[in-house]
Enzyme design. Structure first.
Site, PDB file in Angstrom:
ATOM      1  N   ASP A 132     -47.611  85.089  14.230  1.00 35.15           N
ATOM      2  CA  ASP A 132     -47.215  86.060  15.247  1.00 35.15           C
ATOM      3  C   ASP A 132     -46.398  85.347  16.325  1.00 35.15           C
ATOM      4  OD1 ASP A 132     -47.520  88.412  17.180  1.00 35.15           O
ATOM      5  OD2 ASP A 132     -48.795  89.065  15.528  1.00 35.15           O
ATOM      6  N   ASP A 141     -61.499  85.006  26.985  1.00 37.58           N
ATOM      7  CA  ASP A 141     -62.170  85.765  25.925  1.00 37.58           C
ATOM      8  C   ASP A 141     -61.797  85.242  24.536  1.00 37.58           C
ATOM      9  OD1 ASP A 141     -64.082  87.662  25.474  1.00 37.58           O
ATOM     10  OD2 ASP A 141     -62.893  89.372  26.161  1.00 37.58           O
ATOM     11  N   HIS A 173     -47.968  90.017  22.223  1.00 35.02           N
ATOM     12  CA  HIS A 173     -48.264  90.590  20.908  1.00 35.02           C
ATOM     13  C   HIS A 173     -49.288  89.764  20.122  1.00 35.02           C
ATOM     14  CE1 HIS A 173     -47.416  91.984  16.759  1.00 35.02           C
ATOM     15  NE2 HIS A 173     -47.095  93.131  17.346  1.00 35.02           N
ATOM     16  N   ASN A 186     -69.090  87.928  24.736  1.00 34.96           N
ATOM     17  CA  ASN A 186     -69.596  87.168  25.871  1.00 34.96           C
ATOM     18  C   ASN A 186     -69.916  88.057  27.075  1.00 34.96           C
ATOM     19  OD1 ASN A 186     -67.046  87.919  26.498  1.00 34.96           O
ATOM     20  ND2 ASN A 186     -66.228  85.851  26.775  1.00 34.96           N
ATOM     21  N   VAL A 190     -63.261  92.233  26.118  1.00 33.07           N
ATOM     22  CA  VAL A 190     -63.306  92.925  24.829  1.00 33.07           C
ATOM     23  C   VAL A 190     -64.063  92.070  23.818  1.00 33.07           C
ATOM     24  CG1 VAL A 190     -61.167  94.194  25.232  1.00 33.07           C
ATOM     25  CG2 VAL A 190     -61.049  91.926  24.198  1.00 33.07           C
ATOM     26  N   ASN A 264     -44.082 100.395  11.312  1.00 29.67           N
ATOM     27  CA  ASN A 264     -44.046 101.484  12.297  1.00 29.67           C
ATOM     28  C   ASN A 264     -42.789 102.321  12.074  1.00 29.67           C
ATOM     29  OD1 ASN A 264     -46.306 100.190  13.274  1.00 29.67           O
ATOM     30  ND2 ASN A 264     -45.289  99.360  15.085  1.00 29.67           N
ATOM     31  N   TYR A 276     -45.633  93.976  -0.499  1.00 26.29           N
ATOM     32  CA  TYR A 276     -45.806  93.047  -1.629  1.00 26.29           C
ATOM     33  C   TYR A 276     -47.208  93.216  -2.218  1.00 26.29           C
ATOM     34  CZ  TYR A 276     -41.757  90.609   0.441  1.00 26.29           C
ATOM     35  OH  TYR A 276     -40.546  90.285   0.962  1.00 26.29           O
ATOM     36  N   VAL A 279     -50.224  91.312  -0.799  1.00 30.54           N
ATOM     37  CA  VAL A 279     -50.559  91.507   0.617  1.00 30.54           C
ATOM     38  C   VAL A 279     -51.190  92.896   0.812  1.00 30.54           C
ATOM     39  CG1 VAL A 279     -49.652  91.538   2.971  1.00 30.54           C
ATOM     40  CG2 VAL A 279     -48.595  90.043   1.245  1.00 30.54           C
TER      41      VAL A 279
HETATM   42 CA   LIG Z   1     -49.316  95.412  -0.731  1.00 33.29          CA
HETATM   43 CA   LIG Z   2     -65.591  89.422  25.364  1.00 33.82          CA
END
Ligand SMILES: [Ca+2]
Ligand SMILES: [Ca+2]
Ligand SMILES: [Ca+2]
Ligand SMILES: [Ca+2]
Length: 501
Positions: A132, A141, A173, A186, A190, A264, A276, A279
């Protein structure tokens, strides 16, 4: 402090603060003036001529931050050199929300993550490469679960620091994706789907969220060489790349599980690499299990997962909301990590427990949505962490409340496997057990429990063979008010013992 004016919470604050600011400032307003070309003396003269003040001239975009008298703003906006004038909105870091992490992380709760975590299944030690924009591994976090990996992003001006894989994207992202997988349990902020998994930052997208196939292939290579078990790719490639597909196939052959965003594109096709065969393609759903309106669809869709308004970690100890199939894929990667930490079964009965079995387990456990069975919107259905908890143990009380036995039935979803089912009778005459595959009654188990009193009875059933999730319906028969305790324990090493006393 980085600016992230895109979250719903930020927007809310921006509007409120701006209203206060507007009244306080009287006749002047702070603005950003965007020109058609890089501002020079003419553009400076334009602002000064309007009795405005230039606060900063940008290089990253052809724009200035300035303060202008209210009555001049409309004129400046009409000037042919000016593309637009916008308010210089207040940007506020979103503070971690106090309270329940499972309320903040609705997607994790929605797929049953809390119940699995309560069983101490948290993806401990499972290594996941997040291909990414990088990850902010210093986030409070994420810091215990995040590992810096590698940076394969090259800019036109040279090569970036290969050791620095921190997230430099405008919308965080990669940090958002990493938090969905493995934010810590914790008590603050989140919680991820697999809050003890290891997320490794493999930066293959630049700060603008763009990359090249060559960078992603290098990231896949790194993941294989560094013993990752899962690769999450919340990214799409514009053109097909044979080399990219071959790299994905090679990683799958090396035993890694590859998960990607379906894309998207509203009603559009599933993008690569999700399309693929090596994947897993994941579409995005909302709290009502409806498909996100911009989600790609098609026959390659394999699973659906929460992807709308996902609150997750953002750079600089902050949090932000993003939507898309980019947020759905990491929910699936997280469930895969839970499965791996709970124990993988040889679902395809080829003698190995490997990534292919995990993929089948993800499919088998999924909650069917939309049209019955596999479909082009949801694939096998909503990814289901709750199925992982069912792997090792499940227990419930069956009660006959009315005269119609079927109305008192209890249904459980089970992945393929061998189960020890123990029924402790309390005044029920019979408990019938019916097994459905893909919604069709496949068999009534060969025996019906006949109880002669309050004696517990035990039976071992092998519900194996095939790759379709089972729906097992227990029907109580006998006296109204009668109950039985049913416990289901999964295990391939279950011994066929004598009835328990
Ligand atoms: Ca696939
Ligand atoms: Ca947390
Ligand atoms: Ca196998
Ligand atoms: Ca379906």
């Amino acid at each position: 402090m980085k600016c992230r004016p895109y979250g719903a919470h930020v927007l809310l604050f921006a509007i409120i603060y701006f209203a206060l600011l507007g009244s306080a400032m009287g006749g002047e307003r702070a603005v950003i003036i965007r020109y058609h070309q890089r501002p020079g003396p003419s553009e400076e003269a334009l602002v000064h001529g309007a009795r405005g003040k230039i606060r900063h001239t940008y290089h990253v975009i052809p724009a200035m931050a300035a303060t202008l008298p209210e009555q001049e703003i409309a004129n400046i906006a009409k000037n042919p050199r000016v593309a637009y004038v916008e308010n210089d909105s207040i940007v506020t870091a979103v503070e971690p929300l106090p309270g329940d992490e499972y309320v903040n992380s609705w997607g994790v709760a929605h797929i049953g993550g809390e119940a699995v975590h309560a069983r101490n299944i948290k993806g401990a030690g499972v290594k996941i490469a997040v291909l990414d924009t990088g990850i902010d591994c210093t986030h409070e976090d994420l810091s215990n679960n995040c590992r810096s990996g590698a940076n394969f992003v090259e800019y036109f001006g040279g090569v970036t620091d290969p050791a620095n894989s921190s997230d430099d994207s405008w919308n965080s992202h990669g940090t958002n994706v990493a938090g969905i997988i493995a934010a810590e349990q914790n008590g603050t902020g989140v919680v991820g789907v697999a809050p003890e998994a290891e997320v490794h930052a493999v930066k293959v997208l630049d700060g603008g969220g763009r990359g090249k196939a060559s960078w992603v292939i290098a990231g896949i290579e790194w993941a294989v060489a560094n013993n990752m078990r899962i690769i999450n790719m919340s990214l799409s490639i514009e053109e097909d790349s044979q080399a990219f597909e071959e790299a994905c196939n090679a990683a799958e052959a090396a035993g890694l599980l590859l998960v990607a965003a379906a894309g998207n594109i509203e009603n559009g096709p599933v993008t690569k690499p999700a399309a693929y065969s090596s994947v897993i393609a994941v579409t995005a759903t909302n709290r009502a299990n409806q498909l996100w309106y911009l989600s790609s669809i098609g026959p390659e869709v394999e699973l659906a997962a929460p992807g709308v308004s996902i609150f997750s970690t953002s750079q600089g100890n902050s949090y932000d909301v993003l939507s898309g199939t980019s947020q759905a894929a990491p929910h699936v990667a997280g469930v895969a990590a839970l499965i791996m930490s709970a124990g993988v079964d040889d679902v395809d009965e080829d003698g190995d427990t490997d990534n292919k079995d995990v993929r089948l387990m993800l499919q088998n456990m999924a909650r069917d949505l939309g049209d019955s069975g596999l479909d082009v919107l949801f694939g096998y259905g909503l990814v289901n962490a709750a199925g992982v908890a069912a792997i090792d143990e499940m227990s419930f009380r069956l009660t006959k409340l009315g005269t119609r036995p079927a109305a008192n039935a209890k249904t459980v979803d089970l992945p393929i496997g061998e189960y020890k089912i123990t029924i402790t009778n309390d005044n029920l005459r019979t408990v019938e057990c019916r097994v459905y595959k893909d919604g069709v009654l496949s068999r009534r188990l060969s025996r019906t429990f006949i109880f002669g009193g309050h004696k517990p009875q035990e039976v071992v059933w092998n519900l194996g063979a095939g790759n379709i999730a089972l729906e097992v319906v227990f029907v109580p028969r006998g006296e109204v008010g009668g109950t039985a305790q049913v416990s289901i324990v999964r295990g391939l090493d279950v011994t066929y013992g004598a009835p328990r006393r």
